[in-house]
Design a protein around this motif. Structure first.
Motif, PDB file in Angstrom:
ATOM      1  N   TRP A  75       0.801  -1.208   0.000  1.00 40.30           N
ATOM      2  CA  TRP A  75       0.000   0.000   0.000  1.00 40.30           C
ATOM      3  C   TRP A  75       0.846   1.275   0.000  1.00 40.30           C
ATOM      4  O   TRP A  75       1.002   1.950   1.022  1.00 40.30           O
ATOM      5  N   ARG A  79      -0.770   3.400  -4.665  1.00 44.25           N
ATOM      6  CA  ARG A  79      -1.587   2.185  -4.651  1.00 44.25           C
ATOM      7  C   ARG A  79      -2.899   2.433  -3.906  1.00 44.25           C
ATOM      8  O   ARG A  79      -3.968   1.989  -4.334  1.00 44.25           O
ATOM      9  N   LYS A  80      -2.824   3.143  -2.798  1.00 42.85           N
ATOM     10  CA  LYS A  80      -4.037   3.484  -2.058  1.00 42.85           C
ATOM     11  C   LYS A  80      -5.003   4.282  -2.926  1.00 42.85           C
ATOM     12  O   LYS A  80      -6.212   4.050  -2.921  1.00 42.85           O
ATOM     13  N   MET A 261      -0.138  -2.714   4.859  1.00 42.39           N
ATOM     14  CA  MET A 261      -1.024  -3.782   4.397  1.00 42.39           C
ATOM     15  C   MET A 261      -1.030  -4.979   5.350  1.00 42.39           C
ATOM     16  O   MET A 261      -1.964  -5.786   5.349  1.00 42.39           O
TER      17      MET A 261
END
Length: 296
Positions: A75, A79-80, A261
């Motif tokens: 994350w 990516r988030k 994550m």
């Protein structure tokens, strides 16, 4: 029913289409029509995106399962954002289309996840509970649901708060099996974190149940009635596979390797499907041992 589905090539969507292809007509949005055709067959209509839907009112139901894989990559900030955009944007667009339709679909089933509840202890959590603390997963799910509920004044909206989906050869379980195959299976961290799960066949049956029952709306926990601690989950998996169960993975190792994550593995919640059960749905695989027997 004539159904519009996003995320139809994913684990849940493709399984639902395979099971109910003779019951419903499906139109699926996909970025890769060649892959989708190979996976879903010839009797499914394929569109490049929801922007290609000429009239959402021609559909009886909309099933929204689109979203980047939550555990596919570490994350990072980018990516988030991708995880949020892939869920929020399509959900908002579908709700707006439903609201604008002169003859809106009768039901809108929209994806969500048990991350909505945030980290919890072993106390059972049902649809009436809310998060006690905010984190990325909580924010992701709350906004995802908020955008879907924008359509609730014109159609029935059900939110699919989904746990870990167990099935043979795919999804999270397939990733878990590797260390067990080599006799290196064991719990994660202290093993006390609760795991809420559902066998894929029960997941698809529950979606069909929601389509059929007009008195079911709002959040629906798509989890089996038997959440278990990670220690029991991993021990049962080892037992079904007839493998050892001793190789505990320390929490700090997961945090180093996965960053934020790792919270998905080290924190949990005991989510129970009170709404489904109170409305008469019966699970074929209510215990994790029964689910593993058909999934490994």
């Amino acid at each position: 029913m004539n159904i519009l589905m996003t995320g139809g090539t994913g684990l849940i969507g493709s399984a639902f289409i395979r099971k109910y292809r003779d019951t419903h007509q499906f139109t699926v949005t996909t970025r890769n029509k060649g892959v989708a055709r190979e996976k879903l067959g010839d009797n499914v209509t394929l569109l490049s995106s929801v922007d290609d839907v000429a009239d959402i009112g021609k559909f009886d139901a909309v099933i929204n399962l689109q979203g980047e894989g939550i555990a596919d990559k570490r994350w990072s900030d980018s990516r988030k954002q991708a995880l949020k955009d892939s869920r929020w944007q399509v959900t908002e667009k579908l709700a707006a289309m439903i609201n604008a339709s002169k003859t809106p679909p009768k039901v809108f089933l929209s994806g969500s996840a048990i991350g909505y509840y945030g980290p919890r202890d072993a106390e059972p959590v049902n649809e009436n509970d809310v998060a006690e603390h905010s984190d990325f997963a909580v924010t992701l799910c709350q906004e995802w649901e908020r955008r879907a509920l924008a359509a609730k004044d014109v159609t029935r909206v059900a939110l699919l708060r989904t746990g870990v989906v167990l099935t043979k050869g795919e999804g999270a379980l397939a990733q878990m099996l590797t260390p067990y195959k080599f006799g290196l299976g064991g719990p994660l961290g202290d093993g006390k974190q609760m795991m809420s799960w559902i066998q894929l066949q029960d997941m698809t049956r529950a979606i069909q149940y929601l389509l059929e029952h007009d008195n079911l709306s709002g959040p629906v926990n798509m989890t089996a009635p038997g959440p278990v601690a990670n220690e029991a989950f991993s021990r049962t998996l080892a037992s079904v596979m007839n493998k050892p169960h001793f190789m505990r993975v320390p929490g700090f190792v997961l945090k180093l390797g996965l960053g934020e994550m790792s919270s998905m593995l080290l924190q949990g919640q005991a989510v129970v499907p009170d709404k489904l059960r109170s409305h008469g749905f019966e699970f074929e695989y209510p215990t994790v041992r029964e689910a593993f027997k058909v999934s490994v």
